[in-house]
Design a protein around this motif. Structure first.
Motif, PDB file in Angstrom:
ATOM      1  N   HIS A   1     -10.814  14.256  29.525  1.00  0.00           N
ATOM      2  CA  HIS A   1     -10.430  14.682  28.172  1.00  0.00           C
ATOM      3  C   HIS A   1     -11.457  15.658  27.605  1.00  0.00           C
ATOM      4  O   HIS A   1     -12.093  15.409  26.587  1.00  0.00           O
TER       5      HIS A   1
ATOM      6  N   ASN B   1     -11.473  20.378  18.737  1.00  0.00           N
ATOM      7  CA  ASN B   1     -10.034  20.236  18.975  1.00  0.00           C
ATOM      8  C   ASN B   1      -9.168  21.226  18.189  1.00  0.00           C
ATOM      9  O   ASN B   1      -8.228  21.785  18.740  1.00  0.00           O
TER      10      ASN B   1
ATOM     11  N   GLN C   1     -10.082   9.278  30.717  1.00  0.00           N
ATOM     12  CA  GLN C   1     -10.957   9.692  29.621  1.00  0.00           C
ATOM     13  C   GLN C   1     -11.984  10.727  30.070  1.00  0.00           C
ATOM     14  O   GLN C   1     -12.354  11.626  29.298  1.00  0.00           O
TER      15      GLN C   1
ATOM     16  N   ILE D   1      -8.148  20.159  29.694  1.00  0.00           N
ATOM     17  CA  ILE D   1      -6.955  20.324  28.849  1.00  0.00           C
ATOM     18  C   ILE D   1      -6.346  21.705  29.062  1.00  0.00           C
ATOM     19  O   ILE D   1      -5.119  21.858  29.129  1.00  0.00           O
TER      20      ILE D   1
END
Length: 311
Positions: free
Chosen positions: A57, A139, A54, A62
């Motif tokens: 993330h 995102n 986590q 990414i």
């Protein structure tokens, strides 16, 4: 090779870039297999860590995972065919498969530059506009940028690859171990429009992203130099690995252009060594740099391998 004659409508290109293949084919196979296995293992290990922890993330990690996945795809375009070739009696490839291999080779290569450009943008927002970072790097924005990085080069390259594939061949022997732009030398004639479009594509997918990356990191350097020590430390820790990867990949792109242009002029051994530099060095360099230089990834790697030893 009866299978060659069983497909009379298929045109084949012979790859003649291997050196002393009959003598060293099994050594070549073992070396290529080990390198490809290392590429898969190193890249997928860090991708796995980013996916399962986590704390990783975040957009920066990414983007690193996307870059490493791109390296795996890039290697997979080349290495499985190489493994087959070194054990085969003849090293041949159909014109269709050659065009497909060349398309993915250059498309994924251009995607590397665009992903690095996206990473530069991410670092700029993080360091120069920290209060707006969570608002900007949401995102939907993150995944839109990654989609663009993969789809834009493919869309740009597809017309050139299709047009080149439709041109008549006058030569059927390629001085290389896989299909790159040296294929142009096999065509009977090369339209000026195709050369112009190729230059246009290279500017869009390589030159402009490269200039943007240099401009962005220059701004980060100037702003961090004027800021406090913590900001300078953060800039150094997160930007230096990206710049090392950029320099490495830019050098290898220069290698590829030089190797494609000098394919018929260089000694065979020298050309093979130059070609291997392009496909061998960088896919292993990426995970090593991020594994060693990115503090959080390095910490998770140590935990993973320490846990494995304790079992």
């Amino acid at each position: 090779m009866d299978w060659l004659n069983s497909e009379p409508n298929v045109t084949y290109i012979t790859l003649v870039g291997h050196v002393e293949l009959l003598k060293y084919r099994y050594l070549y196979f073992v070396i290529i297999f080990i390198i490809y296995t290392l590429i898969l293992f190193c890249n997928f290990t860090i991708i796995f860590l980013i996916m399962t922890h986590q704390s990783l993330h975040e957009p920066m990690y990414i983007f690193i995972a996307a870059l490493l996945l791109n390296s795996v795809l890039f290697s997979t375009v080349i290495y499985p065919k190489l493994l087959v070739d070194v054990l085969s009696e003849l090293q041949v490839i159909s014109t269709l498969r050659c065009s497909i291999q060349r398309f993915f080779y250059y498309s994924l290569g251009a995607s590397e530059f665009l992903i690095l450009a996206v990473m530069a943008f991410d670092r700029y927002v993080s360091i120069c506009k920290p209060l707006q970072y969570t608002t900007i790097m949401r995102n939907p924005v993150l995944y839109s940028l990654l989609s663009f990085a993969w789809l834009f080069p493919a869309a740009q390259l597809a017309p050139a690859i299709l047009l080149t594939h439709s041109l008549k061949l006058c030569k059927f022997t390629l001085p290389g171990i896989f299909c790159n732009n040296a294929v142009y030398r096999l065509r009977c004639a090369l339209p000026k429009a195709l050369t112009t479009y190729g230059l246009f594509t290279m500017i869009n997918t390589v030159v402009i992203p490269f200039i943007y990356i240099i401009f962005t990191y220059t701004k980060i350097l100037v702003i961090s130099h004027r800021s406090c020590r913590d900001v300078r430390k953060k800039a150094a820790q997160t930007c230096i690995p990206h710049l090392l990867v950029l320099v490495s990949f830019s050098c290898l792109c220069t290698y590829d252009i030089t190797a494609a242009r000098l394919a018929t002029r260089l000694p065979k051994t020298a050309h093979l060594i130059m070609t291997l530099q392009v496909i061998l060095y960088h896919p292993l360099f990426n995970p090593i740099i991020y594994g060693l230089k990115m503090k959080e990834i390095s910490r998770q790697l140590k935990r993973l391998f320490y846990r494995g030893k304790s079992k």
